[in-house]
Design a protein around this motif. Structure first.
Motif, PDB file in Angstrom:
ATOM      1  N   ALA A 141       1.835  14.727  -4.276  1.00  0.00           N
ATOM      2  CA  ALA A 141       2.814  15.196  -3.298  1.00  0.00           C
ATOM      3  C   ALA A 141       2.804  14.281  -2.086  1.00  0.00           C
ATOM      4  CB  ALA A 141       2.493  16.621  -2.857  1.00  0.00           C
ATOM      5  N   ASP A 142       3.955  14.194  -1.453  1.00  0.00           N
ATOM      6  CA  ASP A 142       4.063  13.440  -0.196  1.00  0.00           C
ATOM      7  C   ASP A 142       4.162  14.355   1.011  1.00  0.00           C
ATOM      8  OD1 ASP A 142       5.088  11.436  -2.360  1.00  0.00           O
ATOM      9  OD2 ASP A 142       4.519  10.281  -0.587  1.00  0.00           O
ATOM     10  N   ARG A 143       4.720  15.540   0.809  1.00  0.00           N
ATOM     11  CA  ARG A 143       4.752  16.525   1.896  1.00  0.00           C
ATOM     12  C   ARG A 143       5.030  17.884   1.282  1.00  0.00           C
ATOM     13  NH1 ARG A 143       7.250  15.970   7.867  1.00  0.00           N
ATOM     14  NH2 ARG A 143       7.333  13.738   7.378  1.00  0.00           N
ATOM     15  N   ALA A 179       7.711  17.766  -1.727  1.00  0.00           N
ATOM     16  CA  ALA A 179       8.357  16.461  -1.906  1.00  0.00           C
ATOM     17  C   ALA A 179       7.402  15.534  -2.634  1.00  0.00           C
ATOM     18  CB  ALA A 179       8.732  15.861  -0.554  1.00  0.00           C
ATOM     19  N   ASN A 180       7.902  14.888  -3.650  1.00  0.00           N
ATOM     20  CA  ASN A 180       7.124  13.865  -4.362  1.00  0.00           C
ATOM     21  C   ASN A 180       8.124  12.845  -4.912  1.00  0.00           C
ATOM     22  OD1 ASN A 180       4.529  12.873  -5.318  1.00  0.00           O
ATOM     23  ND2 ASN A 180       5.231  13.388  -7.369  1.00  0.00           N
ATOM     24  N   LYS A 181       7.618  11.857  -5.585  1.00  0.00           N
ATOM     25  CA  LYS A 181       8.447  10.756  -6.099  1.00  0.00           C
ATOM     26  C   LYS A 181       9.695  11.242  -6.818  1.00  0.00           C
ATOM     27  CE  LYS A 181       8.109   7.285  -5.657  1.00  0.00           C
ATOM     28  NZ  LYS A 181       8.886   6.657  -4.564  1.00  0.00           N
ATOM     29  N   ILE A 182      10.805  10.560  -6.585  1.00  0.00           N
ATOM     30  CA  ILE A 182      12.073  10.909  -7.231  1.00  0.00           C
ATOM     31  C   ILE A 182      11.843  11.054  -8.748  1.00  0.00           C
ATOM     32  CG2 ILE A 182      12.812   8.470  -7.441  1.00  0.00           C
ATOM     33  CD1 ILE A 182      15.144  11.356  -6.571  1.00  0.00           C
ATOM     34  N   SER A 207       7.491   3.166   9.562  1.00  0.00           N
ATOM     35  CA  SER A 207       7.350   2.459   8.276  1.00  0.00           C
ATOM     36  C   SER A 207       7.994   3.244   7.136  1.00  0.00           C
ATOM     37  CB  SER A 207       5.885   2.148   7.977  1.00  0.00           C
ATOM     38  OG  SER A 207       5.118   3.337   7.989  1.00  0.00           O
ATOM     39  N   ARG A 208       7.611   4.497   6.956  1.00  0.00           N
ATOM     40  CA  ARG A 208       8.183   5.334   5.890  1.00  0.00           C
ATOM     41  C   ARG A 208       8.229   6.780   6.395  1.00  0.00           C
ATOM     42  NH1 ARG A 208       5.921   4.459  -0.032  1.00  0.00           N
ATOM     43  NH2 ARG A 208       8.028   5.166  -0.537  1.00  0.00           N
ATOM     44  N   PRO A 209       9.299   7.514   6.109  1.00  0.00           N
ATOM     45  CA  PRO A 209       9.456   8.838   6.734  1.00  0.00           C
ATOM     46  C   PRO A 209       8.897  10.054   5.984  1.00  0.00           C
ATOM     47  CG  PRO A 209      11.497   8.199   5.678  1.00  0.00           C
ATOM     48  CD  PRO A 209      10.527   7.076   5.426  1.00  0.00           C
ATOM     49  N   VAL A 221       0.883  -1.169   0.000  1.00  0.00           N
ATOM     50  CA  VAL A 221       0.000   0.000   0.000  1.00  0.00           C
ATOM     51  C   VAL A 221       0.914   1.211   0.000  1.00  0.00           C
ATOM     52  CG1 VAL A 221      -0.284  -0.129   2.515  1.00  0.00           C
ATOM     53  CG2 VAL A 221      -1.904   1.178   1.174  1.00  0.00           C
ATOM     54  N   ARG A 222       0.626   2.165  -0.878  1.00  0.00           N
ATOM     55  CA  ARG A 222       1.550   3.278  -1.062  1.00  0.00           C
ATOM     56  C   ARG A 222       0.793   4.479  -1.597  1.00  0.00           C
ATOM     57  NH1 ARG A 222       0.480   3.898  -5.590  1.00  0.00           N
ATOM     58  NH2 ARG A 222       1.764   5.755  -5.668  1.00  0.00           N
ATOM     59  N   GLY A 223       1.497   5.622  -1.688  1.00  0.00           N
ATOM     60  CA  GLY A 223       0.816   6.874  -2.033  1.00  0.00           C
ATOM     61  C   GLY A 223       0.444   7.533  -0.711  1.00  0.00           C
ATOM     62  N   ALA A 224       0.787   8.826  -0.577  1.00  0.00           N
ATOM     63  CA  ALA A 224       0.693   9.476   0.737  1.00  0.00           C
ATOM     64  C   ALA A 224      -0.686   9.332   1.403  1.00  0.00           C
ATOM     65  CB  ALA A 224       1.099  10.939   0.596  1.00  0.00           C
ATOM     66  N   PRO A 225      -1.791   9.685   0.717  1.00  0.00           N
ATOM     67  CA  PRO A 225      -3.078   9.590   1.419  1.00  0.00           C
ATOM     68  C   PRO A 225      -3.456   8.141   1.777  1.00  0.00           C
ATOM     69  CG  PRO A 225      -3.240  11.082  -0.444  1.00  0.00           C
ATOM     70  CD  PRO A 225      -1.941  10.372  -0.582  1.00  0.00           C
TER      71      PRO A 225
HETATM   72  O1  MRU Z   1       6.820   5.606  -3.032  1.00  0.00           O
HETATM   73  P1  MRU Z   1       5.383   5.863  -3.332  1.00  0.00           P
HETATM   74  O2  MRU Z   1       4.851   5.009  -4.443  1.00  0.00           O
HETATM   75  O3  MRU Z   1       4.520   5.793  -2.090  1.00  0.00           O
HETATM   76  O4  MRU Z   1       5.361   7.368  -3.842  1.00  0.00           O
HETATM   77  C1  MRU Z   1       4.120   7.952  -4.123  1.00  0.00           C
HETATM   78  C2  MRU Z   1       4.199   9.314  -4.679  1.00  0.00           C
HETATM   79  O5  MRU Z   1       5.239   9.912  -4.777  1.00  0.00           O
HETATM   80  C3  MRU Z   1       2.890   9.964  -5.020  1.00  0.00           C
HETATM   81  O6  MRU Z   1       3.036  10.858  -6.096  1.00  0.00           O
HETATM   82  C4  MRU Z   1       2.396  10.760  -3.793  1.00  0.00           C
HETATM   83  O7  MRU Z   1       2.367   9.947  -2.657  1.00  0.00           O
HETATM   84  C5  MRU Z   1       1.041  11.341  -4.014  1.00  0.00           C
HETATM   85  S1  MRU Z   1      -0.193  10.107  -3.964  1.00  0.00           S
HETATM   86  C6  MRU Z   1      -1.717  10.825  -4.134  1.00  0.00           C
END
Ligand code: MRU
Length: 347
Positions: free
Chosen positions: A238-240, A248-251, A90-92, A48-52
């Protein structure tokens, strides 16, 4: 739309299930998370992944942790404390994780004195509220961002910020889903998103399911589709987001933003208010997760670099606010994001 990526089935004696996203696009399988450690593992290895979605999973993980506790209040509160500590490691980077854990801890504290059973019920209610609110936020982001997706335009997106990454509808993909519902025709270019291929495996899968016209490109093709004028808009999640708008978002996102600037293409971020971290002034303070070398040297089980190759593998990067034309939130569009415009929208 694909099914809900994180779901709670039944009542307090029910179950938490997540789509195991590591299996997509080949197999759509739900897994049952029976312990908080399993929830932590599912987040850590990106089932499970993606910030929200990570936030929703963490909230439900706290419920999993108290499910089989006795109704003794002290025991329930201890379990909440342990679950919070476990999930927080789990993830920072995605702040939604910490935001959701804080909400769950607060609810437990507010119910102190009402007994263990009442606390458990309140926790389940809160986890469901976090899920439902996120689903609603995705819809609103879609409404506030759909006008950017013009008839006939080309849109480039990076990673996956769709329904698989959220409770339901997505963030960056939400304006696309909304424009599609409104009958508008447009084309999406999905960056493959090395090293874990969220764009190829997840975004392409989602968009195909939704019937949206999309083309997969290698990350290093982004410059070319921009120069060829196939793309008029770049849209990412975005993640933060820091108080000044640094995101911050995916590399690879930062690279997309620089390319977009060079080609005069507007670069937008879509994120719910739970992704803003107003406690930090700028992107320099965002903790960036580094992942294992094997994700680069042995992507999906096959060796693609010589043994012993040194690897640098940050999972996220920070795009400076000055490269961002706007941030689409559930409350509205923040144009030219900076400390002032963000504070005004989120106050
Ligand atoms: O490492 P991930 O797959 O969790 O990275 C996800 C992202 O970078 C998404 O763009 C971000 O969490 C936004 S999700 C609505």
């Amino acid at each position: 739309m694909p099914e809900q990526t994180v779901r709670w089935v039944g009542g307090l004696d029910g179950r938490m299930e997540v789509i195991d996203q590591t299996l997509l696009p080949v197999e759509l399988r739900f897994i049952h998370c029976r312990t908080v450690e399993q929830v932590r593992e599912a987040i850590k290895v990106l089932r499970v992944r993606g910030a929200p979605a990570i936030g929703v999973a963490a909230a439900m993980g706290v419920v999993v942790a108290v499910q089989d506790a006795s109704d003794d209040e002290r025991e329930v509160l201890e379990r909440v404390g342990h679950a919070a500590e476990c999930l927080a490691t789990s993830r920072p980077t995605a702040v939604n994780l910490f935001w959701a854990i804080d909400r769950m801890k607060r609810i437990a504290q507010e119910c102190r004195g009402k007994g263990g059973r009442a606390i458990k019920e309140a926790l389940l209610k809160e986890a469901r509220a976090i899920r439902d609110e996120d689903a609603a936020m995705g819809r609103h982001i879609g409404d506030h961002g759909q006008h950017l997706v013009k008839e006939g335009c080309g849109v480039l997106t990076h990673c996956n910020a769709g329904s698989l990454a959220t409770a339901e509808y997505g963030t960056a993909l939400a304006p696309l889903y909304r424009a599609h519902e409104l009958g508008r025709r447009f084309h999406v270019y999905a960056d493959e998103t090395r090293p874990l291929l969220q764009g190829a495996r997840l975004t392409m899968w989602e968009l195909q399911q939704a019937g949206i016209d999309c083309t997969l490109i290698c990350d290093n093709t982004a410059a070319v589709v921009m120069r060829e004028r196939k793309v008029n808009l770049a849209l990412v999640g975005a993640d933060r987001i820091a108080a000044n708008g640094d995101t911050a978002n995916k590399i690879g996102t930062y690279g997309v933003a620089v390319l977009a600037k060079h080609h005069g293409i507007p670069f937008y971020v879509a994120a719910p208010s739970s992704t803003f971290d107003l406690a930090i002034a700028s992107g320099d303070q965002i903790p960036i997760e580094e992942r294992g070398a094997e994700e680069v040297t042995h992507g999906f089980g096959r060796q693609t670099a010589p043994a012993g190759a040194k690897v640098y593998c940050p999972a996220f990067d920070v795009t400076p606010a000055e490269l961002i034309a706007g941030i689409i939130t559930e409350r509205g569009l923040i144009e030219k994001p900076d400390k002032k415009t963000i504070a005004k929208m989120l106050k």
